[in-house]
Design an enzyme around this catalytic site. Sequence first.
Site, short mmCIF file in Angstrom:
data_model
loop_
_atom_site.label_atom_id
_atom_site.label_comp_id
_atom_site.label_asym_id
_atom_site.label_seq_id
_atom_site.Cartn_x
_atom_site.Cartn_y
_atom_site.Cartn_z
N GLU A 257 0.83 -1.20 0.00
CA GLU A 257 0.00 0.00 0.00
C GLU A 257 0.87 1.26 0.00
O GLU A 257 1.97 1.27 0.55
CB GLU A 257 -0.91 0.00 1.24
CG GLU A 257 -1.89 -1.15 1.20
CD GLU A 257 -2.89 -1.12 2.36
OE1 GLU A 257 -4.09 -1.23 2.07
OE2 GLU A 257 -2.48 -0.98 3.51
N CYS B 287 3.57 8.45 0.80
CA CYS B 287 4.17 7.55 1.77
C CYS B 287 4.28 6.18 1.11
O CYS B 287 3.27 5.63 0.67
CB CYS B 287 3.27 7.49 3.01
SG CYS B 287 3.77 6.25 4.21
N CYS C 265 6.93 -7.20 7.10
CA CYS C 265 8.02 -6.63 7.90
C CYS C 265 8.41 -7.65 8.96
O CYS C 265 7.56 -8.38 9.46
CB CYS C 265 7.54 -5.34 8.56
SG CYS C 265 8.80 -4.50 9.55
N CYS D 16 7.05 -4.94 15.72
CA CYS D 16 6.52 -3.95 16.68
C CYS D 16 5.09 -4.35 17.05
O CYS D 16 4.27 -4.64 16.18
CB CYS D 16 6.56 -2.55 16.08
SG CYS D 16 8.22 -2.03 15.68
N CYS E 247 1.83 -2.52 15.52
CA CYS E 247 1.80 -2.19 14.09
C CYS E 247 1.18 -3.32 13.27
O CYS E 247 1.46 -4.50 13.49
CB CYS E 247 3.22 -1.94 13.61
SG CYS E 247 3.32 -1.46 11.88
N CYS F 194 -0.67 5.86 10.12
CA CYS F 194 0.54 5.16 10.57
C CYS F 194 0.20 3.83 11.21
O CYS F 194 -0.65 3.75 12.09
CB CYS F 194 1.26 5.96 11.64
SG CYS F 194 1.87 7.49 11.04
#
Length: 347
Positions: free
Chosen positions: A93, A106, A113, A117, A120, A334
């Site tokens: 995205e 962005c 990933c 975290c 997230c 975010c």
Amino acid sequence: MTEKTDIKSMDLAQLQIFVEGLGEKKFRAKQLYQWMHQKLAAGFDEMTNLSKDFRSKLAERSELHGAKVIRKQVSKDGTTKFLMELSDGNTVESVWMQYHHGNSVCISTQVGCRMGCRFCASTVGGLVRSLRTSEMLDQIYEIQRITDQRVSNVILMGIGEPLDNFENVVQFIRMLSDADGLHISQRNITLSTCGLVDQIRRLMAEKLTITLAISLHAPNDTLRATMMPVANRYSIQEIMQVCREYVEQTGRRITFEYSMVEGVNDTPEHAKELSQLLHGLLCHVNLIPLNPVDGRMGNRSKRTNVQEFKLVLEKNHTNVTIRREMGSDIDAACGQLRNQNKGGETT
Ligand code: SAH
């Protein structure tokens, strides 16, 4: 069938070698480069100053598209999220945001990933693979083509840890700021990292003039480790040391991102500790009220706590802003970007 060459990931020097290998003159590489990176050509047919013969050789041997938009969602604040499909069917995205001072995109740097975290969405399911340079560039090129507006700022804050895809990200930054490409100033490019200290040092050796953003989220290691597994690899002191070196080398102000999780890292004491930690460093804190993600850690801090946290930082002479929330209604804020199944309708 041999695999097609990813010519869009090549810088000019690499492209010259490729072009000469096809029996063409070296100067043709620059024309080809500009078609891809400046005029954002959608196909080889558009490249009218290249011979038909050369164009057909290119079409046969090389690939022109790294990523293409398969879905678009528009938020009520105008922020737009694009689902991009890569040539192997994976998706990432990218988000388009309009500010008074210009248009930002962005971008994602990886499919998934591996940083883990806890708050997230992007890390759910781990890392699938890193993106190629062309796949990062095309997120911007496609958006610029669709919106028909110039992108002035690029932030590497989408899915993935940019410094976990080091070579391709550095090549991407160089090509994006190249005068024969979109020529976006490195000062308008922000790279956000969870704080891979060794890779930040490697980045410094590249002598770029980008803005560095560090996802800090806590003023001490114990707390940080409950939020971010990477805190077990690098201490905050090591991060501070490399940040001081970065400022010294580049003269650029560092941004610290601090996502605020209710009852976890959002008390006035945390703010005070943060101010002490950052004292004397050329930096700026960006507070991000947590965007809650299903199945992930925590709730958003209350507005009053965010305000108070900000006040404590200000009283202690730490530069601080609260990040404007854009696109949270379409899960474009975010930490909300994730790998999605394709098949959504293009609107
Ligand atoms: N891997 C890089 C790039 C991701 S940038 C990094 O860690 O910096 C995305 C930013 O949003 C990071 O600061 C990240 O920690 C933060 N973030 C992640 N999930 C979030 C959430 N649910 N709410 C608010 N911020 C979040």
